[in-house]
Design a protein around this motif. Structure first.
Motif, short mmCIF file in Angstrom:
data_model
loop_
_atom_site.label_atom_id
_atom_site.label_comp_id
_atom_site.label_asym_id
_atom_site.label_seq_id
_atom_site.Cartn_x
_atom_site.Cartn_y
_atom_site.Cartn_z
N LYS A 55 74.65 -1.70 -32.94
CA LYS A 55 75.24 -1.26 -34.46
C LYS A 55 74.93 -2.37 -35.32
CE LYS A 55 79.79 0.05 -36.20
NZ LYS A 55 81.13 -0.11 -35.96
N ASN A 57 75.79 -3.35 -39.39
CA ASN A 57 76.53 -3.12 -40.45
C ASN A 57 75.97 -3.74 -41.65
OD1 ASN A 57 78.78 -1.85 -39.24
ND2 ASN A 57 79.24 -4.08 -38.48
N SER A 115 77.06 1.89 -41.39
CA SER A 115 76.85 1.71 -40.05
C SER A 115 75.80 2.32 -39.35
CB SER A 115 78.27 1.67 -39.25
OG SER A 115 79.11 0.97 -39.65
N LEU A 117 73.13 2.81 -35.85
CA LEU A 117 73.19 2.56 -34.43
C LEU A 117 71.71 2.84 -34.17
CD1 LEU A 117 74.87 1.73 -32.16
CD2 LEU A 117 75.02 4.35 -31.65
#
Length: 120
Positions: A55, A57, A115, A117
Motif C-alpha cells: 500500500k 499513500n 491509496s 495497492l
C-alpha cells in the motif's frame, strides 16, 4: 482566505452531482466521482517502476477557486514521480460549481488521500 472543505457553508459541487441536495449526498457523490477519476487516470505503473510494493499513500491538497477551477495542487508522498503523477491526475478534475460562504463564492481547500495497492 480559502476555507477548508469541512467548514464551508455550501460545498463545491462536482459535475454530475447537481441533482443532490443534502451536504452528505453531495460529499458522497463528489468522493465517488473523484475516486473514479483517480482510478481511470492514475498510472499506477509509476509505483511499480519505482520498485514499490504494498500500500502506497499519497496525500493531495488543492484549492477549488471562486470560479470552480482546481488550482494550487500539492502532493505529499516519499517519491517525486508519484507526486508528479498525483498532481497531473488531480489537474484533470473538471470545473465545479464553487463553494459558498454567506452567499458568496469562496476558495475551498480540499485534501484528497489516494491509496495505491502495488502488487508484487
Amino acid at each position: 482566505m480559502p476555507i477548508d472543505f469541512i467548514a464551508v457553508e455550501q460545498i463545491p459541487i462536482y459535475p454530475g452531482c447537481e441533482g443532490f441536495s443534502t451536504r452528505d449526498d453531495l460529499k458522497n457523490c463528489m468522493s465517488e466521482k473523484l475516486g473514479k477519476l483517480i482510478n481511470r487516470k492514475f498510472n499506477s505503473d509509476v509505483a511499480s517502476e519505482l520498485g514499490l510494493i504494498g500500500k502506497q499513500n499519497i496525500y493531495v491538497q488543492f484549492t477549488i477557486e471562486i470560479a470552480g477551477h482546481v488550482t494550487k495542487i500539492k502532493a505529499r508522498t516519499p517519491h517525486n514521480k508519484l507526486e508528479n503523477e498525483a498532481v497531473k491526475v488531480v489537474g484533470k478534475i473538471p470545473q465545479m460549481i464553487p463553494g459558498k460562504q454567506r452567499g458568496q463564492n469562496v476558495e475551498v481547500i480540499y485534501t484528497l488521500p489516494i491509496s495505491l495497492l502495488v502488487n508484487y
